[in-house]
Design a protein around this motif. Structure first.
Motif, PDB file in Angstrom:
ATOM      1  N   SER A 231       0.847  -1.172   0.000  1.00 55.68           N
ATOM      2  CA  SER A 231       0.000   0.000   0.000  1.00 55.68           C
ATOM      3  C   SER A 231       0.891   1.233   0.000  1.00 55.68           C
ATOM      4  O   SER A 231       1.966   1.241   0.602  1.00 55.68           O
ATOM      5  CB  SER A 231      -0.894  -0.008   1.223  1.00 55.68           C
ATOM      6  N   GLY A 232       0.487   2.250  -0.718  1.00 52.67           N
ATOM      7  CA  GLY A 232       1.334   3.418  -0.896  1.00 52.67           C
ATOM      8  C   GLY A 232       1.738   4.077   0.399  1.00 52.67           C
ATOM      9  O   GLY A 232       2.906   4.388   0.607  1.00 52.67           O
ATOM     10  N   VAL A 233       0.798   4.249   1.300  1.00 50.68           N
ATOM     11  CA  VAL A 233       1.110   4.960   2.527  1.00 50.68           C
ATOM     12  C   VAL A 233       2.058   4.148   3.402  1.00 50.68           C
ATOM     13  O   VAL A 233       2.999   4.677   3.982  1.00 50.68           O
ATOM     14  CB  VAL A 233      -0.180   5.330   3.290  1.00 50.68           C
ATOM     15  N   ALA A 234       1.861   2.822   3.447  1.00 56.16           N
ATOM     16  CA  ALA A 234       2.758   1.972   4.233  1.00 56.16           C
ATOM     17  C   ALA A 234       4.168   2.054   3.670  1.00 56.16           C
ATOM     18  O   ALA A 234       5.142   2.132   4.421  1.00 56.16           O
ATOM     19  CB  ALA A 234       2.260   0.529   4.226  1.00 56.16           C
ATOM     20  N   ALA A 235       4.273   2.050   2.359  1.00 63.21           N
ATOM     21  CA  ALA A 235       5.592   2.131   1.730  1.00 63.21           C
ATOM     22  C   ALA A 235       6.262   3.452   2.089  1.00 63.21           C
ATOM     23  O   ALA A 235       7.454   3.497   2.387  1.00 63.21           O
ATOM     24  CB  ALA A 235       5.456   1.987   0.223  1.00 63.21           C
ATOM     25  N   ILE A 236       5.498   4.518   2.082  1.00 68.09           N
ATOM     26  CA  ILE A 236       6.072   5.823   2.395  1.00 68.09           C
ATOM     27  C   ILE A 236       6.491   5.882   3.860  1.00 68.09           C
ATOM     28  O   ILE A 236       7.563   6.374   4.192  1.00 68.09           O
ATOM     29  CB  ILE A 236       5.074   6.951   2.063  1.00 68.09           C
ATOM     30  N   GLU A 237       5.658   5.338   4.731  1.00 72.30           N
ATOM     31  CA  GLU A 237       6.003   5.361   6.152  1.00 72.30           C
ATOM     32  C   GLU A 237       7.254   4.542   6.423  1.00 72.30           C
ATOM     33  O   GLU A 237       8.124   4.947   7.192  1.00 72.30           O
ATOM     34  CB  GLU A 237       4.813   4.871   6.990  1.00 72.30           C
ATOM     35  N   SER A 238       7.350   3.404   5.768  1.00 74.36           N
ATOM     36  CA  SER A 238       8.540   2.580   5.927  1.00 74.36           C
ATOM     37  C   SER A 238       9.759   3.322   5.379  1.00 74.36           C
ATOM     38  O   SER A 238      10.833   3.301   5.965  1.00 74.36           O
ATOM     39  CB  SER A 238       8.330   1.262   5.188  1.00 74.36           C
ATOM     40  N   LEU A 239       9.541   4.003   4.270  1.00 75.31           N
ATOM     41  CA  LEU A 239      10.634   4.768   3.679  1.00 75.31           C
ATOM     42  C   LEU A 239      11.133   5.851   4.624  1.00 75.31           C
ATOM     43  O   LEU A 239      12.335   6.089   4.746  1.00 75.31           O
ATOM     44  CB  LEU A 239      10.146   5.403   2.367  1.00 75.31           C
ATOM     45  N   MET A 240      10.222   6.471   5.326  1.00 80.20           N
ATOM     46  CA  MET A 240      10.610   7.579   6.195  1.00 80.20           C
ATOM     47  C   MET A 240      11.491   7.115   7.355  1.00 80.20           C
ATOM     48  O   MET A 240      12.175   7.919   7.974  1.00 80.20           O
ATOM     49  CB  MET A 240       9.376   8.337   6.704  1.00 80.20           C
TER      50      MET A 240
END
Ligand SMILES: Nc1nc2c(ncn2[C@@H]2O[C@H](COP(=O)(O)OP(=O)(O)OP(=O)(O)O)[C@@H](O)[C@H]2O)c(=O)[nH]1
Ligand SMILES: [Zn+2]
Length: 416
Positions: A110-119
């Motif tokens: 999911s896009g938001v999970a990927a972004i949060e993990s990226l952060m």
């Protein structure tokens, strides 16, 4: 999609090597938690050239450490769901390091999970690119970065880039919807029911995914220029301009935008509004596309106390989809059925102050013009005449009647 990768490369370190001695950099490192990272969303139809564009960006020498996320966003319901399940260990760990310091994740999460993990890897990149293959409506995603406290505190939306296939885009814009599924969907409002009622009425302009992707774009890349002749290309450009008069438009072969920064990246499309872009949008005025159009409303310099009236008008139009009209207005304009996708404006005051207006769907803000905007104005190549110092509000959407909106706005500002 196949991204050019160099898997032998060591994972990037916290700071770019060679800059450790730079004291100003060190100060930045201490403030890392305060520096917001820009994100550019790349969207577009199947096969338009998104992956080709990403490969081009990732192999160019742009001096940035770009983190790329390739994934498939579902509709807005999926995004909301992912916001709540992202704590459940939906980690994205498959980050690949690329030759030029970029990192890339191609896990379909999911896009938001990927972004949060990226952060969690903050410091190893200074720019995020998100390719959203399955994204039908970019209008759902922009507000996430804008108003979401979590994401919005660490990331800012720099711009939405829409790739279109120069050869097929007109066909996509003229597509008719497929017949509705037999099981009725109950969560639709009046608008949805109306759309179904008009299903086979070919006189009703149909809003396609291509329309939504174009109307929300800050940059539109018309790719595959090799497959169209000059006349076809001109027709494509005219049609796109009629839909979105604000976006910058580039024609490319193999997605090669001549320069990345300023044309594709570092746009500051949501925190600044240039005089030039307002002028440009105001000049275009065509009804080439029946479904979506761009309209421009002119404003005089306002007395400071009129800000409240402007704000109330925007709330009515954007939140309630209600266009307040004076009693004297012709009755034909009272039953307007409209939908606003994007709004941008420059609002000058008699004090010399300028506020900028930014909005996507029902979310908008009126903020003081900041330095970015001034820099952007310097960059604007459009000739700026005297009229440009007057205020303008540009709206992109469906069912927008320029005359009625103008009457409504001026009546609201003059009332009381
Ligand atoms: N003729 C021509 N082909 C191109 C151009 N740009 C890309 N292509 C080809 O078009 C096909 C689709 O390109 P992609 O970059 O994979 O497109 P995409 O938007 O990522 O596609 P999806 O991920 O499937 O949605 C590939 O075979 C590319 O090589 C171009 O400018 N001209
Ligand atoms: Zn792709």
């Amino acid at each position: 999609m196949n991204l050019a990768t160099d898997e032998d490369e060591a994972p990037p370190l916290l700071l770019a090597s060679g800059q450790e001695d730079d004291t100003s950099r060190q100060a930045d490192a201490n403030d890392l938690s305060l520096v917001k990272v820009p994100i550019t969303i790349i969207t577009g139809y199947l096969g338009a050239g998104k992956t080709t564009l990403l490969n081009y960006i990732l192999t160019e020498n742009h001096g940035k450490k770009i983190a790329v996320i390739l994934n498939e966003f579902g509709d807005s319901a999926d995004i909301e769901k992912s916001l709540t399940v992202s704590q459940d260990g939906q980690e994205v760990e498959e980050w690949l390091s690329l030759a030029n310091g970029c990192i890339c994740c191609s896990v379909k999460d999911s896009g938001v999970a990927a972004i949060e993990s990226l952060m969690e890897r903050r410091g190893s990149f200074d720019y995020i690119l998100l390719e959203t293959t399955g994204l039908a409506d970019p209008g759902n995603i922009a507000p996430l970065f804008w108003v979401d406290e979590g994401l919005g505190s660490s990331i800012y939306l720099d711009g939405i880039v829409t790739l279109v296939d120069g050869k097929n885009i007109l066909k996509s814009l003229d597509e008719r919807p497929p017949p509705p599924p037999s099981s009725a969907n109950n969560d639709g409002g009046a608008g949805v029911r109306e759309e179904q009622a008009h299903e086979h009425d070919h006189s009703t302009p149909h809003l396609t995914t291509a329309h939504l992707q174009i109307s929300h774009a800050d940059v539109i890349v018309v790719n595959k220029s090799d497959l169209v002749n000059a006349a076809e290309l001109a027709a494509v450009q005219q049609r796109i301009r009629a839909i979105n008069g604000l976006a910058k438009l580039h024609v490319t072969h193999r997605s090669k935008v001549p320069q990345l920064s300023g044309l594709l990246l570092d746009l500051h499309a949501y925190d600044s509004v240039g005089v030039g872009e307002m002028e440009f949008a105001a000049r275009g005025h065509s009804h080439l596309d029946a479904a979506i159009s761009t309209i421009t409303l002119l404003l005089p310099s306002l007395q400071p106390q009129k800000l409240e009236k402007l704000d109330a008008w925007l709330c009515s139009v954007l939140w309630e989809s209600h266009l307040p009209l004076p009693p004297s207005a012709p009755s034909t304009t009272t039953s307007l059925n409209f939908e606003i996708h994007r709004i941008k404006g420059r609002v000058p005051f008699t004090t010399g102050a300028v506020k900028i207006l930014q909005g996507v769907r029902e979310i908008f803000e009126l903020i003081d013009q900041v330095d970015n905007a001034a820099r952007k104005e310097e960059r604007d190549e459009t000739n700026v005449d005297m009229q440009a110092t007057a205020g303008k509000i540009v709206l992109i959407g469906r069912g927008l009647d320029e005359q009625a909106f103008s009457t409504s706005l001026h009546a609201a500002l003059e009332s009381g």
